[in-house]
Enzyme design. Structure first.
Site, PDB file in Angstrom:
ATOM      1  N   ASP A 124      -2.733 -18.306   2.297  1.00  0.00           N
ATOM      2  CA  ASP A 124      -3.913 -18.735   1.808  1.00  0.00           C
ATOM      3  C   ASP A 124      -4.348 -19.828   2.758  1.00  0.00           C
ATOM      4  O   ASP A 124      -5.731 -19.787   3.184  1.00  0.00           O
ATOM      5  CB  ASP A 124      -3.764 -19.428   0.570  1.00  0.00           C
ATOM      6  N   ASP A 127      -5.354  -6.674   6.032  1.00  0.00           N
ATOM      7  CA  ASP A 127      -6.321  -5.875   5.672  1.00  0.00           C
ATOM      8  C   ASP A 127      -7.454  -6.868   5.325  1.00  0.00           C
ATOM      9  O   ASP A 127      -8.507  -6.843   5.651  1.00  0.00           O
ATOM     10  CB  ASP A 127      -5.976  -5.070   4.382  1.00  0.00           C
ATOM     11  N   ASP A 174     -11.074  -8.344   7.611  1.00  0.00           N
ATOM     12  CA  ASP A 174     -12.427  -8.265   7.166  1.00  0.00           C
ATOM     13  C   ASP A 174     -13.117  -9.928   7.175  1.00  0.00           C
ATOM     14  O   ASP A 174     -14.216  -9.761   7.789  1.00  0.00           O
ATOM     15  CB  ASP A 174     -12.510  -8.080   5.544  1.00  0.00           C
ATOM     16  N   TYR A 221       0.959  -1.185   0.131  1.00  0.00           N
ATOM     17  CA  TYR A 221      -0.006   0.044  -0.029  1.00  0.00           C
ATOM     18  C   TYR A 221       0.886   1.253   0.048  1.00  0.00           C
ATOM     19  O   TYR A 221       0.287   2.388  -0.152  1.00  0.00           O
ATOM     20  CB  TYR A 221      -0.937  -0.046   1.063  1.00  0.00           C
ATOM     21  N   LYS A 272       3.505 -15.414   2.974  1.00  0.00           N
ATOM     22  CA  LYS A 272       3.559 -16.089   1.692  1.00  0.00           C
ATOM     23  C   LYS A 272       4.879 -16.540   1.280  1.00  0.00           C
ATOM     24  O   LYS A 272       5.548 -16.305   0.381  1.00  0.00           O
ATOM     25  CB  LYS A 272       2.591 -15.482   0.532  1.00  0.00           C
TER      26      LYS A 272
END
Ligand code: IPM
Ligand code: MG
Length: 370
Positions: free
Chosen positions: A231, A255, A259, A150, A199
């Site tokens: 994942d 992020d 959620d 970001y 990852k």
């Protein structure tokens, strides 16, 4: 007896449902301050779409300076409907979300804490098939907030006649070390388990992440550390959220996973957050967005913002009893059957006996239980 104090807070109501939910958090804060003899003053500032409307930019230096001069920042939400709002016809660096990223950076808020736990009263709203004995999870996501994808260099241009876009994912060891320390310190006060999410089977940044987190872990021998690929973590969160205590991860993974974690608590309207620097200064905001579709209707769920205000008292003001009071009042409100529309069960049988309340009705019910 606790000593009466004066709290100076910068407040960013923002866009969409932001002003409505912040008003309820203030109502609850007023109540708890009255109870303990504290006084509180707010300085409201603009950020996001409302700042674009007033000044042409989503974040002004004045807003940054005022926030820096206070002890903490309480925020609602920013942004609008990307399909219809004129804010999204501006270039990306001038849109509301750019203001949020920029204020996090300007205030050095690298540690974003997002707790997700299931209130027993909302067990029926948890979309996960219940285990025998019911679901019972209590985890916290520690998201790195000022680095990674970001904040990396980005561009869109024609390359050999083909429109091409690039975003850059970059981390240095210092950025990883400080957020890892935050995670281990929080774990020491909880169930002493850190899951570091990356990852590392693909990304260099993740391999560095894993190496540094393991180095930091040596200073916290009482905390158990395990690594998990992102994942797999997304899958484990819906399969068995009880396994997690503290999840530490980089900006984008945090992020997305936060959620996901918020939804398994029954509603995204429940998840609070604290964004901290290395001092006690912090910005407190719900993890959810500005919900422009329901803005102004008076039906938003203010609980995530109220719980963010409790985090503010806990982390920036070290007011444990006051924060506990707010959290207990939220529990009691749910226990007494008050539900905002997002928390109302669809099944009329389950909804029987519950009281549907709007945004201010929920704030009143919580304040009355302080
Ligand atoms: C959040 C939001 C923001 C983020 C957006 C609005 C820039 O999704 O706080 O999670 O990605 O950090
Ligand atoms: Mg988000």
């Amino acid at each position: 007896m606790s000593v009466a104090r004066h709290l100076e807070i910068a407040c960013i109501p923002g866009d969409g449902i932001g002003p409505e939910i912040v008003a309820e958090a203030k109502k609850v804060l007023t109540q708890v301050c009255e109870k303990y003899g504290h006084t509180i003053s707010y300085t409201d500032v603009l950020m996001g779409g409302c700042s674009i409307d007033a000044y042409g930019v989503p974040l002004t230096q004045e807003t940054i300076d005022i926030c820096k001069s206070k002890q903490a920042v309480l925020m609602g939400s920013i942004g609008g409907d990307a399909a219809t709002s004129p804010w999204y016809r501006l270039e990306p660096s001038k849109r509301p979300e750019a203001g949020l990223l920029a204020i996090r950076k300007a205030l050095g808020l690298y540690a974003n804490l997002r707790p997700a736990y299931l209130f027993p009263e909302l067990a029926a709203s948890c979309p996960l098939a219940s285990k025998e004995g019911g679901r019972n999870f209590d985890l916290i996501i520690v998201r790195e907030l000022t680095g990674g994808l970001y904040f990396g260099e980005r561009w869109t241009k024609e390359v050999d006649g083909v429109t091409t876009a690039v975003d850059t994912l970059k981390y240095n060891e210092n950025e990883i070390r400080r957020i890892a320390k935050t995670a281990f310190e929080i774990a020491q006060k909880r169930r002493k388990k850190v899951t570091s999410v990356d990852k590392a089977n693909v990304l260099d940044t993740s391999r560095l992440w894993r190496k540094v987190v393991h180095e930091v872990a040596k200073d916290y021998p009482d905390v158990e550390l395990n690594d998990m690929l992102v994942d797999n973590c997304a899958m484990q969160l819906v399969k068995d959220p009880e396994q997690f205590d503290v999840i530490v991860t980089e900006n984008m993974f945090g992020d997305i996973l936060s959620d996901e974690a918020s939804m398994i608590t029954g509603s995204i309207g429940m998840l609070s957050s604290a964004s901290l620097n290395e001092t006690s200064f912090g910005l407190y905001e719900p993890s959810h967005g500005s919900a422009p579709d329901i803005a102004g209707l008076g039906i938003a769920n203010p609980i995530a913002t109220v719980l963010s205000a409790a985090m503010m008292l806990r982390y920036s003001f070290n007011m444990t009893k006051e924060a506990d009071d707010i959290e207990n009042a939220v529990k009691k409100t749910l226990h007494d059957g008050y539900r905002s529309v997002d928390l109302m069960p669809k099944d009329p049988m389950e909804a029987a006996g519950l009281t549907k309340v709007g945004c201010s009705g929920m704030g009143d019910a919580i304040a009355a239980r302080i």
